[in-house]
Structure formats: structure tokens, C-alpha cells
Design a protein around this motif. Structure first.
Motif, mmCIF file in Angstrom:
data_model
loop_
_atom_site.group_PDB
_atom_site.id
_atom_site.type_symbol
_atom_site.label_atom_id
_atom_site.label_comp_id
_atom_site.label_asym_id
_atom_site.label_seq_id
_atom_site.Cartn_x
_atom_site.Cartn_y
_atom_site.Cartn_z
ATOM 1 N N ASP A 43 0.895 -0.901 -0.197
ATOM 2 C CA ASP A 43 -0.044 0.031 0.053
ATOM 3 C C ASP A 43 1.147 1.571 -0.130
ATOM 4 O O ASP A 43 1.341 2.103 0.907
ATOM 5 N N PRO A 44 1.198 1.583 -1.055
ATOM 6 C CA PRO A 44 1.611 2.718 -0.979
ATOM 7 C C PRO A 44 1.478 3.962 -0.470
ATOM 8 O O PRO A 44 2.260 4.849 0.700
ATOM 9 N N GLU A 45 0.472 5.025 -0.182
ATOM 10 C CA GLU A 45 -0.515 5.828 0.793
ATOM 11 C C GLU A 45 0.220 5.430 1.788
ATOM 12 O O GLU A 45 0.575 6.330 2.839
ATOM 13 N N THR A 46 0.013 3.940 2.994
ATOM 14 C CA THR A 46 -0.254 3.182 3.843
ATOM 15 C C THR A 46 1.941 4.233 3.982
ATOM 16 O O THR A 46 2.170 4.697 5.489
ATOM 17 N N VAL A 47 2.937 3.354 3.381
ATOM 18 C CA VAL A 47 4.329 4.463 3.682
ATOM 19 C C VAL A 47 4.726 5.621 3.685
ATOM 20 O O VAL A 47 5.676 5.434 4.449
ATOM 21 N N ILE A 48 3.780 5.950 2.827
ATOM 22 C CA ILE A 48 4.649 7.028 2.799
ATOM 23 C C ILE A 48 4.024 8.038 3.848
ATOM 24 O O ILE A 48 4.325 8.775 4.743
ATOM 25 N N LEU A 49 2.425 7.681 4.002
ATOM 26 C CA LEU A 49 1.461 8.864 4.435
ATOM 27 C C LEU A 49 2.592 8.393 6.208
ATOM 28 O O LEU A 49 1.966 9.560 7.422
ATOM 29 N N THR A 50 2.776 7.207 6.542
ATOM 30 C CA THR A 50 3.268 6.637 7.865
ATOM 31 C C THR A 50 4.674 7.153 7.819
ATOM 32 O O THR A 50 5.581 6.320 8.959
ATOM 33 N N SER A 100 -6.196 -11.272 -0.770
ATOM 34 C CA SER A 100 -4.921 -11.558 -0.770
ATOM 35 C C SER A 100 -4.182 -12.341 1.076
ATOM 36 O O SER A 100 -5.119 -11.325 2.444
ATOM 37 N N ALA A 101 -3.673 -13.317 1.053
ATOM 38 C CA ALA A 101 -3.081 -13.559 2.645
ATOM 39 C C ALA A 101 -2.541 -12.643 3.019
ATOM 40 O O ALA A 101 -1.359 -11.936 2.744
ATOM 41 N N PRO A 102 -2.529 -12.839 4.294
ATOM 42 C CA PRO A 102 -1.804 -11.722 5.486
ATOM 43 C C PRO A 102 -0.668 -11.528 4.654
ATOM 44 O O PRO A 102 0.562 -10.287 4.605
ATOM 45 N N ALA A 103 0.218 -12.987 4.753
ATOM 46 C CA ALA A 103 1.620 -12.716 4.567
ATOM 47 C C ALA A 103 1.909 -12.547 2.708
ATOM 48 O O ALA A 103 3.483 -12.136 3.062
ATOM 49 N N VAL A 104 0.929 -12.366 2.152
ATOM 50 C CA VAL A 104 1.821 -11.367 0.730
ATOM 51 C C VAL A 104 2.289 -9.891 1.140
ATOM 52 O O VAL A 104 2.256 -9.138 0.277
ATOM 53 N N ASP A 105 1.245 -9.200 2.239
ATOM 54 C CA ASP A 105 2.117 -8.210 1.879
ATOM 55 C C ASP A 105 3.010 -7.190 2.315
ATOM 56 O O ASP A 105 3.888 -7.881 3.228
ATOM 57 N N VAL A 106 3.725 -7.051 1.231
ATOM 58 C CA VAL A 106 5.424 -6.136 2.429
ATOM 59 C C VAL A 106 5.201 -4.587 2.246
ATOM 60 O O VAL A 106 6.171 -4.239 2.374
ATOM 61 N N THR A 107 4.028 -3.999 3.065
ATOM 62 C CA THR A 107 4.192 -2.761 3.117
ATOM 63 C C THR A 107 4.957 -2.703 4.352
ATOM 64 O O THR A 107 5.833 -1.514 4.039
ATOM 65 N N ASP A 108 4.391 -2.819 5.432
ATOM 66 C CA ASP A 108 5.510 -3.375 6.156
ATOM 67 C C ASP A 108 7.172 -3.007 6.759
ATOM 68 O O ASP A 108 7.877 -2.021 6.497
ATOM 69 N N ALA A 109 7.756 -3.626 5.422
ATOM 70 C CA ALA A 109 8.896 -4.300 4.832
ATOM 71 C C ALA A 109 9.396 -3.338 4.562
ATOM 72 O O ALA A 109 10.731 -2.719 4.502
ATOM 73 N N ILE A 110 8.776 -2.242 2.882
ATOM 74 C CA ILE A 110 8.791 -1.471 2.555
ATOM 75 C C ILE A 110 9.315 -0.140 3.161
ATOM 76 O O ILE A 110 9.515 0.235 3.175
ATOM 77 N N LYS A 111 7.980 0.487 3.893
ATOM 78 C CA LYS A 111 8.292 1.049 5.339
ATOM 79 C C LYS A 111 9.156 0.843 6.131
ATOM 80 O O LYS A 111 9.890 2.418 5.930
ATOM 81 N N ALA A 112 9.778 0.166 6.533
ATOM 82 C CA ALA A 112 11.198 -0.211 7.322
ATOM 83 C C ALA A 112 12.660 0.805 5.972
ATOM 84 O O ALA A 112 13.112 0.910 6.661
ATOM 85 N N ALA A 113 12.020 -0.160 4.723
ATOM 86 C CA ALA A 113 13.019 0.334 3.769
ATOM 87 C C ALA A 113 13.280 1.836 3.640
ATOM 88 O O ALA A 113 14.423 2.818 3.976
ATOM 89 N N LEU A 114 12.166 2.825 3.859
ATOM 90 C CA LEU A 114 11.745 3.786 3.625
ATOM 91 C C LEU A 114 12.233 4.128 4.434
ATOM 92 O O LEU A 114 13.549 5.522 4.879
ATOM 93 N N ASP A 115 12.060 4.032 5.996
ATOM 94 C CA ASP A 115 12.477 5.035 6.628
ATOM 95 C C ASP A 115 13.998 4.710 7.343
ATOM 96 O O ASP A 115 14.989 5.535 7.693
ATOM 97 N N ALA A 116 14.467 3.370 7.175
ATOM 98 C CA ALA A 116 16.388 3.347 7.099
ATOM 99 C C ALA A 116 16.543 4.827 6.424
ATOM 100 O O ALA A 116 17.719 4.886 6.116
#
Length: 243
Positions: free
Chosen positions: A35-42, A167-183
Motif C-alpha cells: 500500500d504505497p499511501e500507507t508507506v508514505i503517509l506513515t 490476499s493472504a496477510p503473508a503476501v503484504d510487504v507494506t511494512d517491509a517497504i516502510k522499514a526500508a524507506l524509514d531506514a
């Protein structure tokens, strides 16, 4: 209370509606969603930027908040004659009656509201522009964060969460992308170039952010009201006698 300032500059910490319920990061057959919006806005950088903006533009935001409070008092004074049953509120029926009678008070109230909104927008414009600049910089870093996660997790197809029906929850990589962006981007500038103008995508993201902050504030207010209503009967209840 400086409600206007809080709504304008809410931070990612007050957006639980954007949080993902499951943090598993596995993918199915190389397919994942985000979810790109979630990554950017959080993003951590946006939270930090909003805190800096609230400090840098405190005087202007305080003035905008005061203007909104003054409008409320002005509207109450102007609208008092429309309150025919004197219950200190103007109902839909009272407004309809005033419209039917072409009461000039309605035009005065509308003019006062437009003037206050224009003044508040002018006062908060520097802070709004700074926030848009922060959002745009973060948006520009999103692709790099995606590439980092795609490469590390060997994802062959990444879909937008908004376009996937299930989608199954395990397919979602939003948190991983957010962690990469934050880092990679823990902070961004809040000082836009002199001739910079936000892109349409940035404007839309900022509007979405402010709407989510507003809804979060409304929910908190409703929860506080509900808590107060529940506490009132409890405060007046008698303690059991123990017999």
C-alpha cells in the motif's frame, strides 16, 4: 485548544487506520502486494517533518487556530436571531425557515465563514507548503525502497493493495517497504525551493493525510465523550453495602 493546528499537522502516530494488522513478510510464488499511501503517509520522515513544521510555523498556526475560534464566536453571535426556540443551536428546520424567508443573516454568516477560511488558509499556507514538500520528497524515495524489498525478497510481481480483492496477510510487504524507506530516509527538508509547486499526486496525498488525521481526531473525541458519559453514572452510583 488549537484544533486547527492539530488537524493540519497530525503525525503518523495518530493514524492507526493505516496500520497493517499482520506483519508477516513472506510471499506466495514471488507475488506480493503493498500500500504505497500507507508507506508514505506513515513514514518516519513525515512524522519528523510535521514536528519541525509545528515548531517552525507555530506563530502562524496559532493565529490560524485563533481565527477559527473567533469564527465560531462570530457565527454564534450572527446566528442567534435564527435560534427561534432558544436552545443555543440552529437546527436544520430553523435554517430552512430562514432560507424560505430569505433572511439576510444567512448571507452574513456565509460571508463571515468564507472570510475566516481565506484568512486561515493564508496564515497556514507556509506550513501547508512545507508539509507538501516533505510528502513529495518521501514519495520520490518510495521506488528505491520498493526495489530494496523486491530484490531482497525475490519478488517477481508487486501489486497495489488497493487493486487486490483478496490476499493472504503473508503476501503484504507494506511494512517491509516502510522499514526500508524509514531506514534510508529518516528525515527530509521542510524548506521547499523558491519556485517549487507540489505535483497533483502530492496534493492528493496531502489531502488524504489531513483527512485521515481529521477522522482520527473525531474518533478520539467521540471516544472521550463516550468515556465521560459512562463515567458519569458510575460516579453517582452508591457503593455496595457488603451485606
Amino acid at each position: 485548544m488549537k484544533t486547527y493546528q492539530k488537524l493540519m499537522l497530525g503525525c503518523a502516530a495518530v493514524l492507526p487506520a493505516l496500520a497493517m494488522a499482520n506483519s508477516a513478510q513472506a510471499q506466495a510464488n514471488g507475488v506480493a502486494i503493498s500500500d504505497p499511501e500507507t508507506v508514505i503517509l506513515t513514514a518516519k520522515a513525515l512524522d519528523a517533518a510535521n514536528q519541525s513544521i509545528s515548531t517552525t510555523y507555530k506563530a502562524q498556526l496559532d493565529q490560524a487556530s485563533a481565527r477559527q475560534q473567533a469564527l465560531q464566536a462570530e457565527m454564534a453571535t450572527l446566528g442567534a436571531p435564527l435560534d427561534t426556540n432558544k436552545d443555543k443551536r440552529i437546527s436544520d428546520e430553523e435554517i430552512a425557515a430562514a432560507q424560505a424567508a430569505r433572511n439576510p443573516i444567512l448571507a452574513k454568516m456565509e460571508a463571515a465563514q468564507k472570510a475566516a477560511q481565506a484568512e486561515s488558509a493564508r496564515l497556514s499556507a507556509p506550513a501547508t507548503r512545507a508539509q507538501a514538500w516533505a510528502i513529495e520528497q518521501i514519495s520520490q524515495k518510495y521506488s528505491a525502497a520498493v526495489k530494496s524489498v523486491v530484490d531482497s525478497k525475490k519478488i517477481s510481481l508487486l501489486l497495489s493493495a488497493n487493486s487486490v480483492q483478496y490476499s493472504a496477510p503473508a503476501v503484504d510487504v507494506t511494512d517491509a517497504i516502510k522499514a526500508a524507506l524509514d531506514a534510508a530516509t529518516p528525515n527530509v527538508s521542510i524548506t521547499p525551493p523558491a519556485n517549487w509547486q507540489p505535483s497533483q499526486q502530492t496534493v492528493q496525498l496531502q489531502q488524504q493525510f489531513q483527512q485521515l488525521v481529521y477522522l482520527s481526531a473525531v474518533r478520539r473525541a467521540q471516544a472521550q465523550q463516550a468515556g465521560g458519559a459512562a463515567a458519569a453514572p458510575a460516579a453517582g452510583a452508591k457503593a455496595p453495602s457488603g451485606r
